[in-house]
Design a protein around this motif. Structure first.
Motif, PDB file in Angstrom:
ATOM      1  N   THR A  96       0.830  -1.205   0.000  1.00 15.07           N
ATOM      2  CA  THR A  96       0.000   0.000   0.000  1.00 15.07           C
ATOM      3  C   THR A  96       0.864   1.254   0.000  1.00 15.07           C
ATOM      4  O   THR A  96       2.006   1.248   0.455  1.00 15.07           O
ATOM      5  N   THR A  97       0.265   2.320  -0.511  1.00 12.22           N
ATOM      6  CA  THR A  97       0.955   3.613  -0.552  1.00 12.22           C
ATOM      7  C   THR A  97       0.790   4.325   0.790  1.00 12.22           C
ATOM      8  O   THR A  97      -0.009   3.910   1.640  1.00 12.22           O
ATOM      9  N   GLN A  99      -2.792   5.363   1.143  1.00 13.66           N
ATOM     10  CA  GLN A  99      -3.656   4.253   1.528  1.00 13.66           C
ATOM     11  C   GLN A  99      -3.499   3.900   3.003  1.00 13.66           C
ATOM     12  O   GLN A  99      -4.480   3.621   3.692  1.00 13.66           O
ATOM     13  N   ARG A 100      -2.283   3.969   3.511  1.00 15.05           N
ATOM     14  CA  ARG A 100      -2.078   3.704   4.946  1.00 15.05           C
ATOM     15  C   ARG A 100      -2.712   4.803   5.796  1.00 15.05           C
ATOM     16  O   ARG A 100      -3.283   4.523   6.855  1.00 15.05           O
ATOM     17  N   ILE A 121      -5.372   6.572   4.945  1.00 22.49           N
ATOM     18  CA  ILE A 121      -6.814   6.314   4.878  1.00 22.49           C
ATOM     19  C   ILE A 121      -7.174   5.129   5.782  1.00 22.49           C
ATOM     20  O   ILE A 121      -8.202   5.144   6.467  1.00 22.49           O
ATOM     21  N   TYR A 122      -6.310   4.123   5.799  1.00 23.06           N
ATOM     22  CA  TYR A 122      -6.530   2.981   6.680  1.00 23.06           C
ATOM     23  C   TYR A 122      -6.617   3.424   8.142  1.00 23.06           C
ATOM     24  O   TYR A 122      -7.499   2.998   8.882  1.00 23.06           O
ATOM     25  N   SER A 175     -14.271   5.784   4.286  1.00 25.47           N
ATOM     26  CA  SER A 175     -12.808   5.693   4.174  1.00 25.47           C
ATOM     27  C   SER A 175     -12.378   4.259   3.841  1.00 25.47           C
ATOM     28  O   SER A 175     -11.385   4.067   3.125  1.00 25.47           O
ATOM     29  N   LEU A 191     -10.197   3.307   0.695  1.00 27.54           N
ATOM     30  CA  LEU A 191      -8.979   2.491   0.802  1.00 27.54           C
ATOM     31  C   LEU A 191      -8.988   1.356  -0.214  1.00 27.54           C
ATOM     32  O   LEU A 191      -8.024   1.173  -0.962  1.00 27.54           O
ATOM     33  N   ASP A 199      -9.104   2.674  -3.918  1.00 22.59           N
ATOM     34  CA  ASP A 199      -7.820   3.270  -4.313  1.00 22.59           C
ATOM     35  C   ASP A 199      -6.770   2.184  -4.549  1.00 22.59           C
ATOM     36  O   ASP A 199      -5.895   2.340  -5.399  1.00 22.59           O
ATOM     37  N   TYR A 200      -6.865   1.098  -3.835  1.00 24.72           N
ATOM     38  CA  TYR A 200      -5.940  -0.022  -4.014  1.00 24.72           C
ATOM     39  C   TYR A 200      -6.195  -0.735  -5.344  1.00 24.72           C
ATOM     40  O   TYR A 200      -5.267  -1.187  -5.999  1.00 24.72           O
ATOM     41  N   ARG A 231      -6.981   6.398  -8.776  1.00 30.22           N
ATOM     42  CA  ARG A 231      -7.398   7.258  -7.662  1.00 30.22           C
ATOM     43  C   ARG A 231      -8.595   8.150  -7.991  1.00 30.22           C
ATOM     44  O   ARG A 231      -9.505   8.264  -7.152  1.00 30.22           O
ATOM     45  N   ALA A 263     -11.593   6.126  -7.591  1.00 31.50           N
ATOM     46  CA  ALA A 263     -11.770   5.786  -6.176  1.00 31.50           C
ATOM     47  C   ALA A 263     -12.440   6.938  -5.432  1.00 31.50           C
ATOM     48  O   ALA A 263     -13.338   6.717  -4.605  1.00 31.50           O
TER      49      ALA A 263
END
Length: 162
Positions: A47-48, A51-52, A54-55, A109, A113, A116-117, A121, A124
């Motif tokens: 993950t970018t 993304q982290r 957003i996680y 969110s 996530l 986006d994965y 984007r 997403a």
């Protein structure tokens, strides 16, 4: 037709609220459990940073929603048999509303996530925006627009039947 007493009304309101919270609690707990396991999956290291981030938002929102939605149970235990049902119902209402708001953030969110994965984007963001509008339509918009249903029912009830 017997009219309910004020005490009975508060008891009914609390029972209704607990039923609603059971539904919300199940949903947020499933999402929270999923989010707790996600970092241990094999694809998570790929993950970018976005993304982290957003996680983390989704995880913290789900944790907050879980705390708020479960809190009326703890409050009830603390006030058990003290005759403070009106206070309990008002507290539980505020906690349920806050929990739903955090659940909305966690859901949207989480969608962001995952999309986006999997997708570009911009797509997403669009899908996450549509998800937010969808949830807000049913959780806020429709209830707000139909908040006077009881008045509509009263009018219908007074119309003579054929």
């Amino acid at each position: 037709m017997d009219r309910e007493t004020e005490k009975q009304r508060w008891q009914r309101n609390f029972a209704d609220l607990l039923q609603e919270l059971r539904v919300a609690q199940t949903g947020v707990q499933i999402l929270f459990a999923f989010l707790l396991t996600l970092p241990f999956s094999s694809g998570f290291p790929e993950t970018t940073v976005f993304q982290r981030d957003i996680y983390v938002v989704a995880l913290l929102a789900a944790a907050g929603a879980t705390a708020l939605i479960i809190s009326p149970v703890a409050f009830h235990r603390a006030l058990f048999r003290q005759g403070r049902k009106p206070e309990l119902v008002r507290f539980a209402h505020r906690m349920a509303s806050g929990g739903l708001a955090l659940m909305l953030i966690a859901m949207v969110s989480s969608v962001l996530l995952i999309t986006d994965y999997l997708l570009p984007r911009p797509l997403a963001f669009v899908l996450s925006g549509v998800t937010a509008v969808w949830f807000l339509s049913f959780w806020a918009g429709l209830p707000y627009l139909r908040r006077n249903w009881a008045e509509d029912d009263d009018e219908t009830d007074s119309v003579p039947e054929d």
